[in-house]
Motif scaffolding. Structure first.
Motif, PDB file in Angstrom:
ATOM      1  N   SER A   1       0.934  -1.256  -0.155  1.00  0.00           N
ATOM      2  CA  SER A   1      -0.070   0.055   0.107  1.00  0.00           C
ATOM      3  C   SER A   1       0.859   1.113  -0.058  1.00  0.00           C
ATOM      4  O   SER A   1       2.118   1.067   0.433  1.00  0.00           O
ATOM      5  CB  SER A   1      -0.846   0.215   1.072  1.00  0.00           C
ATOM      6  OG  SER A   1      -0.311   0.404   2.266  1.00  0.00           O
ATOM      7  N   PRO A   2       0.424   2.395  -0.495  1.00  0.00           N
ATOM      8  CA  PRO A   2       1.234   3.639  -0.339  1.00  0.00           C
ATOM      9  C   PRO A   2       1.794   3.905   1.001  1.00  0.00           C
ATOM     10  O   PRO A   2       3.031   4.140   1.086  1.00  0.00           O
ATOM     11  CB  PRO A   2       0.250   4.832  -0.619  1.00  0.00           C
ATOM     12  CG  PRO A   2      -0.682   4.176  -1.676  1.00  0.00           C
ATOM     13  CD  PRO A   2      -1.198   2.764  -0.898  1.00  0.00           C
ATOM     14  N   GLU A   3       1.092   3.728   2.019  1.00  0.00           N
ATOM     15  CA  GLU A   3       1.644   3.962   3.538  1.00  0.00           C
ATOM     16  C   GLU A   3       2.867   3.050   3.826  1.00  0.00           C
ATOM     17  O   GLU A   3       3.810   3.213   4.405  1.00  0.00           O
ATOM     18  CB  GLU A   3       0.448   3.694   4.518  1.00  0.00           C
ATOM     19  CG  GLU A   3      -0.585   4.795   4.472  1.00  0.00           C
ATOM     20  CD  GLU A   3      -1.481   4.763   3.234  1.00  0.00           C
ATOM     21  OE1 GLU A   3      -1.573   3.520   2.679  1.00  0.00           O
ATOM     22  OE2 GLU A   3      -2.289   5.526   2.745  1.00  0.00           O
ATOM     23  N   GLU A   4       2.504   1.590   3.308  1.00  0.00           N
ATOM     24  CA  GLU A   4       3.521   0.605   3.596  1.00  0.00           C
ATOM     25  C   GLU A   4       4.952   1.052   2.707  1.00  0.00           C
ATOM     26  O   GLU A   4       5.951   0.554   3.090  1.00  0.00           O
ATOM     27  CB  GLU A   4       2.920  -0.964   3.081  1.00  0.00           C
ATOM     28  CG  GLU A   4       2.003  -1.215   4.216  1.00  0.00           C
ATOM     29  CD  GLU A   4       1.271  -2.434   3.864  1.00  0.00           C
ATOM     30  OE1 GLU A   4       1.299  -3.288   4.703  1.00  0.00           O
ATOM     31  OE2 GLU A   4       0.980  -2.655   2.741  1.00  0.00           O
TER      32      GLU A   4
ATOM     33  N   PHE B   1       6.302  17.685  -9.606  1.00  0.00           N
ATOM     34  CA  PHE B   1       6.812  16.254  -9.955  1.00  0.00           C
ATOM     35  C   PHE B   1       5.631  15.029  -9.500  1.00  0.00           C
ATOM     36  O   PHE B   1       5.339  15.355  -8.278  1.00  0.00           O
ATOM     37  CB  PHE B   1       8.128  16.083  -9.379  1.00  0.00           C
ATOM     38  CG  PHE B   1       9.105  16.938  -9.631  1.00  0.00           C
ATOM     39  CD1 PHE B   1       9.745  17.010 -11.049  1.00  0.00           C
ATOM     40  CD2 PHE B   1       9.589  17.729  -8.793  1.00  0.00           C
ATOM     41  CE1 PHE B   1      10.729  17.905 -11.392  1.00  0.00           C
ATOM     42  CE2 PHE B   1      10.623  18.840  -9.208  1.00  0.00           C
ATOM     43  CZ  PHE B   1      11.355  18.781 -10.352  1.00  0.00           C
ATOM     44  N   ASP B   2       5.860  14.100 -10.096  1.00  0.00           N
ATOM     45  CA  ASP B   2       4.532  13.162  -9.909  1.00  0.00           C
ATOM     46  C   ASP B   2       5.638  12.032  -9.043  1.00  0.00           C
ATOM     47  O   ASP B   2       6.417  11.601  -9.433  1.00  0.00           O
ATOM     48  CB  ASP B   2       4.257  12.380 -11.047  1.00  0.00           C
ATOM     49  CG  ASP B   2       3.239  11.333 -10.771  1.00  0.00           C
ATOM     50  OD1 ASP B   2       2.896  11.002  -9.605  1.00  0.00           O
ATOM     51  OD2 ASP B   2       2.730  10.691 -11.592  1.00  0.00           O
ATOM     52  N   PHE B   3       5.150  12.096  -7.902  1.00  0.00           N
ATOM     53  CA  PHE B   3       5.946  11.192  -6.862  1.00  0.00           C
ATOM     54  C   PHE B   3       5.317   9.864  -6.733  1.00  0.00           C
ATOM     55  O   PHE B   3       5.638   8.932  -6.078  1.00  0.00           O
ATOM     56  CB  PHE B   3       5.919  11.819  -5.437  1.00  0.00           C
ATOM     57  CG  PHE B   3       7.120  12.836  -4.890  1.00  0.00           C
ATOM     58  CD1 PHE B   3       7.489  13.559  -6.075  1.00  0.00           C
ATOM     59  CD2 PHE B   3       7.622  13.035  -3.816  1.00  0.00           C
ATOM     60  CE1 PHE B   3       8.195  14.624  -5.786  1.00  0.00           C
ATOM     61  CE2 PHE B   3       8.469  13.933  -3.474  1.00  0.00           C
ATOM     62  CZ  PHE B   3       9.139  14.679  -4.398  1.00  0.00           C
ATOM     63  N   GLY B   4       4.265   9.510  -7.176  1.00  0.00           N
ATOM     64  CA  GLY B   4       3.549   8.343  -7.361  1.00  0.00           C
ATOM     65  C   GLY B   4       2.916   8.224  -5.854  1.00  0.00           C
ATOM     66  O   GLY B   4       2.496   8.982  -5.084  1.00  0.00           O
TER      67      GLY B   4
END
Length: 94
Positions: A11-14, A74-77
């Motif tokens: 997940s983004p947090e992980e 910038f796109d950090f995803g």
């Protein structure tokens, strides 16, 4: 870093937690900082946001920030959730 963690199965947090853990290993951030000048601006911005979250040397981070065009975003995803992502010119999360 070049793929902005888009290939992560976490997940983004992980993904953020894992990235911070890896960058906090002894000497790893300093090694990346030394080669950062040869990386694309988006990667330099992500390294800066991670470094700021880790409380790294302000002078080194200032040099890194000065290498970025202040008008670029910038796109950090998934790494857009970093604490200092917006300070490092990350686009907003989708």
């Amino acid at each position: 870093m070049r793929r902005a963690a888009r290939t992560s199965e976490l997940s983004p947090e992980e993904t953020i937690a894992r990235t911070i853990m890896l960058f906090s290993e002894k000497g790893r951030f300093d090694r990346l900082l030394r080669i950062a000048a040869s990386e694309p601006p988006r990667v330099r911005a992500m390294i800066g946001a991670i470094g700021e979250q880790l409380g790294k040397n302000r002078r080194a981070l200032r040099r890194l920030r000065n290498s970025l065009n202040p008008f670029s975003r910038f796109d950090f995803g998934p790494l857009a959730g970093l604490q200092h992502a917006r300070d490092w010119q990350a686009k907003g999360r989708r």
